[in-house]
Motif scaffolding. Structure first.
Motif, PDB file in Angstrom:
ATOM      1  N   LEU A  75     -35.912 -12.626 -35.083  1.00 62.47           N
ATOM      2  CA  LEU A  75     -35.749 -11.325 -34.448  1.00 62.47           C
ATOM      3  C   LEU A  75     -37.088 -10.875 -33.876  1.00 62.47           C
ATOM      4  O   LEU A  75     -38.131 -11.055 -34.499  1.00 62.47           O
ATOM      5  CB  LEU A  75     -35.261 -10.279 -35.461  1.00 62.47           C
ATOM      6  CG  LEU A  75     -33.974 -10.571 -36.222  1.00 62.47           C
ATOM      7  CD1 LEU A  75     -33.636  -9.400 -37.145  1.00 62.47           C
ATOM      8  CD2 LEU A  75     -32.821 -10.846 -35.267  1.00 62.47           C
ATOM      9  N   LEU A  76     -37.042 -10.285 -32.684  1.00 62.25           N
ATOM     10  CA  LEU A  76     -38.237  -9.750 -32.036  1.00 62.25           C
ATOM     11  C   LEU A  76     -37.856  -8.507 -31.245  1.00 62.25           C
ATOM     12  O   LEU A  76     -36.694  -8.349 -30.835  1.00 62.25           O
ATOM     13  CB  LEU A  76     -38.847 -10.773 -31.073  1.00 62.25           C
ATOM     14  CG  LEU A  76     -39.510 -12.018 -31.678  1.00 62.25           C
ATOM     15  CD1 LEU A  76     -39.762 -13.045 -30.586  1.00 62.25           C
ATOM     16  CD2 LEU A  76     -40.813 -11.647 -32.377  1.00 62.25           C
ATOM     17  N   LEU A  77     -38.819  -7.625 -31.023  1.00 59.07           N
ATOM     18  CA  LEU A  77     -38.580  -6.545 -30.081  1.00 59.07           C
ATOM     19  C   LEU A  77     -38.283  -7.152 -28.710  1.00 59.07           C
ATOM     20  O   LEU A  77     -38.803  -8.214 -28.367  1.00 59.07           O
ATOM     21  CB  LEU A  77     -39.793  -5.624 -30.009  1.00 59.07           C
ATOM     22  CG  LEU A  77     -40.090  -4.824 -31.286  1.00 59.07           C
ATOM     23  CD1 LEU A  77     -41.386  -4.039 -31.118  1.00 59.07           C
ATOM     24  CD2 LEU A  77     -38.945  -3.879 -31.629  1.00 59.07           C
ATOM     25  N   LYS A  78     -37.463  -6.489 -27.945  1.00 63.03           N
ATOM     26  CA  LYS A  78     -36.940  -7.101 -26.715  1.00 63.03           C
ATOM     27  C   LYS A  78     -38.016  -7.611 -25.764  1.00 63.03           C
ATOM     28  O   LYS A  78     -37.893  -8.728 -25.235  1.00 63.03           O
ATOM     29  CB  LYS A  78     -36.016  -6.119 -25.991  1.00 63.03           C
ATOM     30  CG  LYS A  78     -35.240  -6.773 -24.855  1.00 63.03           C
ATOM     31  CD  LYS A  78     -34.221  -5.832 -24.248  1.00 63.03           C
ATOM     32  CE  LYS A  78     -33.438  -6.526 -23.151  1.00 63.03           C
ATOM     33  NZ  LYS A  78     -32.443  -5.594 -22.524  1.00 63.03           N
ATOM     34  N   PRO A  79     -39.106  -6.862 -25.504  1.00 64.42           N
ATOM     35  CA  PRO A  79     -40.126  -7.411 -24.591  1.00 64.42           C
ATOM     36  C   PRO A  79     -40.723  -8.719 -25.094  1.00 64.42           C
ATOM     37  O   PRO A  79     -40.986  -9.640 -24.302  1.00 64.42           O
ATOM     38  CB  PRO A  79     -41.179  -6.300 -24.535  1.00 64.42           C
ATOM     39  CG  PRO A  79     -40.438  -5.055 -24.878  1.00 64.42           C
ATOM     40  CD  PRO A  79     -39.422  -5.470 -25.907  1.00 64.42           C
ATOM     41  N   ALA A  80     -40.938  -8.839 -26.408  1.00 65.70           N
ATOM     42  CA  ALA A  80     -41.482 -10.079 -26.962  1.00 65.70           C
ATOM     43  C   ALA A  80     -40.458 -11.203 -26.883  1.00 65.70           C
ATOM     44  O   ALA A  80     -40.802 -12.353 -26.589  1.00 65.70           O
ATOM     45  CB  ALA A  80     -41.929  -9.857 -28.409  1.00 65.70           C
ATOM     46  N   ALA A  81     -39.204 -10.879 -27.155  1.00 69.68           N
ATOM     47  CA  ALA A  81     -38.148 -11.890 -27.072  1.00 69.68           C
ATOM     48  C   ALA A  81     -38.003 -12.404 -25.651  1.00 69.68           C
ATOM     49  O   ALA A  81     -37.847 -13.613 -25.422  1.00 69.68           O
ATOM     50  CB  ALA A  81     -36.830 -11.300 -27.574  1.00 69.68           C
ATOM     51  N   CYS A 103     -40.705 -14.923 -37.053  1.00 70.72           N
ATOM     52  CA  CYS A 103     -40.819 -13.933 -35.981  1.00 70.72           C
ATOM     53  C   CYS A 103     -41.074 -12.576 -36.622  1.00 70.72           C
ATOM     54  O   CYS A 103     -42.060 -12.415 -37.331  1.00 70.72           O
ATOM     55  CB  CYS A 103     -39.556 -13.963 -35.127  1.00 70.72           C
ATOM     56  SG  CYS A 103     -39.273 -15.564 -34.313  1.00 70.72           S
ATOM     57  N   TYR A 104     -40.203 -11.598 -36.388  1.00 69.37           N
ATOM     58  CA  TYR A 104     -40.329 -10.330 -37.104  1.00 69.37           C
ATOM     59  C   TYR A 104     -40.244 -10.589 -38.605  1.00 69.37           C
ATOM     60  O   TYR A 104     -39.432 -11.396 -39.075  1.00 69.37           O
ATOM     61  CB  TYR A 104     -39.210  -9.375 -36.662  1.00 69.37           C
ATOM     62  CG  TYR A 104     -38.886  -8.338 -37.701  1.00 69.37           C
ATOM     63  CD1 TYR A 104     -39.776  -7.284 -37.953  1.00 69.37           C
ATOM     64  CD2 TYR A 104     -37.718  -8.423 -38.457  1.00 69.37           C
ATOM     65  CE1 TYR A 104     -39.483  -6.354 -38.935  1.00 69.37           C
ATOM     66  CE2 TYR A 104     -37.426  -7.497 -39.435  1.00 69.37           C
ATOM     67  CZ  TYR A 104     -38.313  -6.460 -39.671  1.00 69.37           C
ATOM     68  OH  TYR A 104     -38.036  -5.537 -40.652  1.00 69.37           O
ATOM     69  N   ARG A 105     -41.093  -9.895 -39.347  1.00 69.37           N
ATOM     70  CA  ARG A 105     -41.170 -10.062 -40.806  1.00 69.37           C
ATOM     71  C   ARG A 105     -41.050  -8.697 -41.473  1.00 69.37           C
ATOM     72  O   ARG A 105     -41.908  -7.832 -41.275  1.00 69.37           O
ATOM     73  CB  ARG A 105     -42.492 -10.713 -41.189  1.00 69.37           C
ATOM     74  CG  ARG A 105     -42.692 -10.996 -42.668  1.00 69.37           C
ATOM     75  CD  ARG A 105     -44.070 -11.613 -42.905  1.00 69.37           C
ATOM     76  NE  ARG A 105     -44.241 -12.826 -42.109  1.00 69.37           N
ATOM     77  CZ  ARG A 105     -45.421 -13.397 -41.857  1.00 69.37           C
ATOM     78  NH1 ARG A 105     -46.538 -12.847 -42.336  1.00 69.37           N
ATOM     79  NH2 ARG A 105     -45.497 -14.509 -41.138  1.00 69.37           N
ATOM     80  N   PRO A 106     -40.005  -8.467 -42.257  1.00 66.32           N
ATOM     81  CA  PRO A 106     -39.859  -7.160 -42.911  1.00 66.32           C
ATOM     82  C   PRO A 106     -41.061  -6.822 -43.787  1.00 66.32           C
ATOM     83  O   PRO A 106     -41.691  -7.706 -44.383  1.00 66.32           O
ATOM     84  CB  PRO A 106     -38.595  -7.321 -43.758  1.00 66.32           C
ATOM     85  CG  PRO A 106     -37.851  -8.463 -43.129  1.00 66.32           C
ATOM     86  CD  PRO A 106     -38.893  -9.387 -42.578  1.00 66.32           C
ATOM     87  N   ALA A 107     -41.383  -5.534 -43.899  1.00 67.13           N
ATOM     88  CA  ALA A 107     -42.505  -5.102 -44.740  1.00 67.13           C
ATOM     89  C   ALA A 107     -42.304  -5.522 -46.182  1.00 67.13           C
ATOM     90  O   ALA A 107     -43.268  -5.839 -46.893  1.00 67.13           O
ATOM     91  CB  ALA A 107     -42.671  -3.581 -44.638  1.00 67.13           C
ATOM     92  N   ARG A 108     -41.051  -5.570 -46.633  1.00 61.37           N
ATOM     93  CA  ARG A 108     -40.793  -5.978 -48.021  1.00 61.37           C
ATOM     94  C   ARG A 108     -41.158  -7.454 -48.245  1.00 61.37           C
ATOM     95  O   ARG A 108     -41.514  -7.836 -49.355  1.00 61.37           O
ATOM     96  CB  ARG A 108     -39.332  -5.726 -48.382  1.00 61.37           C
ATOM     97  CG  ARG A 108     -38.326  -6.631 -47.703  1.00 61.37           C
ATOM     98  CD  ARG A 108     -36.907  -6.165 -47.881  1.00 61.37           C
ATOM     99  NE  ARG A 108     -36.629  -4.997 -47.035  1.00 61.37           N
ATOM    100  CZ  ARG A 108     -35.436  -4.397 -47.003  1.00 61.37           C
ATOM    101  NH1 ARG A 108     -34.448  -4.832 -47.764  1.00 61.37           N
ATOM    102  NH2 ARG A 108     -35.234  -3.358 -46.201  1.00 61.37           N
TER     103      ARG A 108
END
Length: 239
Positions: A75-81, A103-108
């Protein structure tokens, strides 16, 4: 009407990113879903991009599935994707492809990393991931309490070379595996061979053409510049 306005306000709070804290540390978004955070699955834009999402399984430096990874997705923010999809498209002209590790990594998930790093009795992955370092040295440069990945515009990946028919693709020799903690993983490490440097340079040039910038300590780590939400981290699960 009041109920509709209340619903609209709640949605606005979930979608609009908060400002950073006064000390400059990123603020935690109130978003609870990927859609609220503006995160998209890279396969919506590059349907057959190669993925090996390490933290969704046990083949990683923690040695277990990591908190927040409920699915093997990038998962990525749309501009990065969108930028990453362009890199993948451009590489295919040379019979090359990307392979994505994270890619995106949850804070947890980052909190999970910090807990693991603090447990010095757990040495199960030392041989593969930090053979030349004491585990006590990992907190700081290698494992930080806040990760840029949680801002949604950072990706860890490698480059593959395919045959003329694009039927078989093999990862290029970069000198280390993903998440190797040590100086050999530094992008410009003098310990890497000329061939390994050449492979790293091909990946770096391809990513830089679409606005990604490399983190000098890790040949696999790239962040879109400028970042869409540089002052916000997210904690929605990957699912």
């Amino acid at each position: 009407m009041r109920a509709e306005l209340a619903t609209f306000a709640a949605l606005a709070l979930a979608v609009l990113p908060p400002l950073a804290h006064a000390d400059g540390t990123p603020a935690l978004s109130p978003a609870t879903t990927a859609a609220q955070a503006g995160l998209v699955d890279i396969r919506q834009l590059a349907p057959d991009i190669a993925e090996d999402i390490k933290y969704a399984g046990s083949d990683n430096f923690v040695g277990a599935p990591v908190d927040g990874y409920l699915a093997s997705k990038c998962l990525l923010l749309k501009p990065a994707a969108e930028a990453l999809a362009r890199v993948e498209r451009d590489l295919r002209a040379s019979h090359q492809r990307l392979k994505v590790f994270d890619c995106y990594r949850p804070a947890r998930a980052v909190k999970h990393f910090v807990r693991w790093a603090g447990d010095l009795s757990d040495q199960r992955t030392k041989a593969a991931h930090y053979p030349r370092l004491d585990k006590s040295a990992l907190l700081g440069d290698y494992i930080a309490p806040v990760s840029g990945h949680s801002r949604g515009a950072t990706v860890d990946l490698t480059l593959m070379q395919c045959d003329a028919q694009d039927a078989r693709c093999t990862p290029l020799d970069m000198g280390t595996d993903f998440d190797y903690f040590g100086t050999l993983a530094n992008t410009d490490s003098p310990e890497a061979t000329p061939a390994q440097h050449a492979n790293r340079d091909v990946l770096k040039r391809a990513m830089e053409r679409e606005g990604f910038r490399n983190y000098a300590m890790e040949w696999w780590h790239y962040t879109l510049a400028p970042e869409p939400t540089p002052n916000v981290i997210y904690d929605v699960p990957v699912q």
